[in-house]
Design a protein around this motif. Structure first.
Motif, PDB file in Angstrom:
ATOM      1  N   THR A 159       0.836  -1.124   0.050  1.00 43.92           N
ATOM      2  CA  THR A 159       0.022  -0.015   0.001  1.00 43.92           C
ATOM      3  C   THR A 159       0.825   1.119  -0.033  1.00 43.92           C
ATOM      4  O   THR A 159       0.726   2.283  -0.737  1.00 43.92           O
ATOM      5  CB  THR A 159      -0.821   0.030   1.293  1.00 43.92           C
ATOM      6  N   THR A 160       1.892   1.204   0.541  1.00 48.32           N
ATOM      7  CA  THR A 160       2.686   2.452   1.089  1.00 48.32           C
ATOM      8  C   THR A 160       3.754   2.599  -0.363  1.00 48.32           C
ATOM      9  O   THR A 160       3.573   3.726  -0.779  1.00 48.32           O
ATOM     10  CB  THR A 160       3.690   2.088   2.129  1.00 48.32           C
ATOM     11  N   LYS A 161       4.028   1.633  -0.905  1.00 49.24           N
ATOM     12  CA  LYS A 161       4.710   1.678  -2.220  1.00 49.24           C
ATOM     13  C   LYS A 161       3.879   2.035  -3.309  1.00 49.24           C
ATOM     14  O   LYS A 161       4.505   2.902  -4.344  1.00 49.24           O
ATOM     15  CB  LYS A 161       5.487   0.423  -2.527  1.00 49.24           C
ATOM     16  N   VAL A 162       2.702   1.611  -3.390  1.00 49.42           N
ATOM     17  CA  VAL A 162       1.795   2.207  -4.473  1.00 49.42           C
ATOM     18  C   VAL A 162       1.587   3.676  -4.409  1.00 49.42           C
ATOM     19  O   VAL A 162       1.519   4.456  -5.391  1.00 49.42           O
ATOM     20  CB  VAL A 162       0.782   1.445  -4.505  1.00 49.42           C
ATOM     21  N   ARG A 163       1.497   4.146  -3.140  1.00 46.32           N
ATOM     22  CA  ARG A 163       0.975   5.575  -2.996  1.00 46.32           C
ATOM     23  C   ARG A 163       2.252   6.383  -3.072  1.00 46.32           C
ATOM     24  O   ARG A 163       2.081   7.549  -3.675  1.00 46.32           O
ATOM     25  CB  ARG A 163       0.474   5.643  -1.580  1.00 46.32           C
ATOM     26  N   GLU A 164       3.223   5.864  -2.767  1.00 47.55           N
ATOM     27  CA  GLU A 164       4.791   6.568  -3.046  1.00 47.55           C
ATOM     28  C   GLU A 164       4.956   6.666  -4.458  1.00 47.55           C
ATOM     29  O   GLU A 164       5.260   7.871  -5.078  1.00 47.55           O
ATOM     30  CB  GLU A 164       5.989   5.951  -2.259  1.00 47.55           C
ATOM     31  N   PHE A 165       4.594   5.558  -5.215  1.00 45.95           N
ATOM     32  CA  PHE A 165       4.670   5.615  -6.735  1.00 45.95           C
ATOM     33  C   PHE A 165       3.737   6.785  -7.214  1.00 45.95           C
ATOM     34  O   PHE A 165       4.233   7.572  -8.154  1.00 45.95           O
ATOM     35  CB  PHE A 165       4.432   4.371  -7.363  1.00 45.95           C
ATOM     36  N   GLU A 166       2.787   6.869  -6.714  1.00 48.39           N
ATOM     37  CA  GLU A 166       1.575   7.923  -7.352  1.00 48.39           C
ATOM     38  C   GLU A 166       2.082   9.339  -7.056  1.00 48.39           C
ATOM     39  O   GLU A 166       1.987  10.127  -7.797  1.00 48.39           O
ATOM     40  CB  GLU A 166       0.229   7.615  -6.723  1.00 48.39           C
ATOM     41  N   ASP A 167       2.519   9.267  -5.738  1.00 46.58           N
ATOM     42  CA  ASP A 167       2.958  10.525  -5.426  1.00 46.58           C
ATOM     43  C   ASP A 167       4.187  11.048  -6.150  1.00 46.58           C
ATOM     44  O   ASP A 167       4.079  12.574  -6.512  1.00 46.58           O
ATOM     45  CB  ASP A 167       3.328  10.579  -3.992  1.00 46.58           C
ATOM     46  N   LYS A 168       4.961  10.469  -6.466  1.00 42.85           N
ATOM     47  CA  LYS A 168       6.099  10.834  -7.193  1.00 42.85           C
ATOM     48  C   LYS A 168       5.715  11.224  -8.725  1.00 42.85           C
ATOM     49  O   LYS A 168       6.337  12.191  -9.157  1.00 42.85           O
ATOM     50  CB  LYS A 168       7.490   9.525  -7.325  1.00 42.85           C
ATOM     51  N   LEU A 169       4.625  10.341  -9.235  1.00 41.46           N
ATOM     52  CA  LEU A 169       4.270  10.838 -10.617  1.00 41.46           C
ATOM     53  C   LEU A 169       3.571  12.215 -10.386  1.00 41.46           C
ATOM     54  O   LEU A 169       3.677  13.402 -11.227  1.00 41.46           O
ATOM     55  CB  LEU A 169       3.355   9.887 -10.984  1.00 41.46           C
TER      56      LEU A 169
END
Length: 293
Positions: A159-169
């Motif tokens: 969950t954290t990694k997917v959200r971090e990926f989205e935030d970076k984009l």
């Protein structure tokens, strides 16, 4: 072979080992014998032995070949979703400069993807960071992202990694692609948790239930067996002066109660710690059934 070869405190436990090996096929492999011998030396009580036997029988044990079959399943799923190489990246959840299972297992996608000529090396991204770089250079090329992990435990990390990926984009003002999550295996409760938090479906061919809480229907039986396991962990804490047996790893990381191992690979910390935890203090050593760095 381990550095220290244990000896059985009770020679009659040789018959117990043979019984376990007759009942549990994967225990016939010699690589597990030192750890099994040590468990019998540590836990001599009848109730302890019965719980050990029950858990070992429930253990979801896979060979590497069996694990790779799960990758075949994921590639079939990818095709059924009609995801193409021209607009899709498969991204391991590993961080830069990290030795990670997602990165290691990503390699095995090559065998299956190579049979479909349109896929190439660029389709596979070894880290979240490398995928961000690729999307930054070619923002219009990729409409679909498959975020891939080898094992989902509590569901919090994915969950954290997917959200971090989205935030970076979002930080780079890039359009968010369609996100799909694939995992080779995971805890059923963890997969469900991540799906709810992310509002995404997760493709996970091997899902593991909790080894005690989900197995027994009687609440008192669950309570008693968990209490017995905690007492066994406390014995190891006292013997090895190692708090980790009874800290956040008690019953497996955050109480996961996982019974899962892939032969010759790093054991998930969600597994009951009696099967893998080693003391870190100098002069202390413990043969374990499974191993984890």
């Amino acid at each position: 072979m381990p550095l220290h070869q244990p000896k059985l405190d009770n020679p009659e436990d040789l018959y117990v080992i043979k019984k376990y090996q007759e009942e549990i096929d994967w225990l016939k492999n010699p690589c597990y014998e030192p750890g099994l011998m040590n468990l019998l030396n540590e836990f001599k009580g009848k109730a302890q032995r019965e719980l050990l036997s029950e858990l070992l029988k429930e253990m979801k044990h896979q060979t590497i070949a069996e694990k790779i079959q799960n990758i075949s399943f994921l590639v079939d799923t990818l095709e059924s979703l009609k995801l193409t190489a021209s607009d899709t990246l498969i991204v391991a959840t590993a961080k830069k400069s990290e030795s990670d299972g997602s990165n290691a297992w990503l390699y095995f996608f090559k065998f299956y993807l190579a049979q479909h000529r349109e896929w190439n090396e660029r389709s596979l991204q070894p880290t979240i960071e490398s995928s961000i770089e690729t999307l930054t250079k070619s923002p219009k090329n990729y409409k679909n992202i498959i975020i891939f992990d080898d094992f989902i435990g509590t569901g919090k990390t994915i969950t954290t990694k997917v959200r971090e990926f989205e935030d970076k984009l979002k930080e780079k003002n890039l359009k968010l692609p369609n996100i799909h999550i694939f995992s080779l295996a995971g805890m059923k409760f963890g997969v469900s948790h991540a799906e709810k938090k992310l509002d995404l479906n997760i493709t996970c061919p091997t899902q593991i239930e909790k080894g005690i809480s989900d197995k027994y229907t009687c609440p008192n039986e669950v309570k008693n067996k968990k209490a017995l396991m905690v007492s066994m962990e406390s014995m190891l804490k006292s013997k090895y002066s190692h708090n980790a047996f009874t800290g956040q790893y008690s019953l497996g990381y955050e109480g996961s109660e996982a019974l899962f191992q892939v032969q010759f690979t790093n054991c998930p910390n969600n597994v009951f710690p009696i099967f893998w935890m080693q003391p870190r203090k100098k002069g202390k050593f413990r043969n374990t059934l499974f191993y984890r760095l």
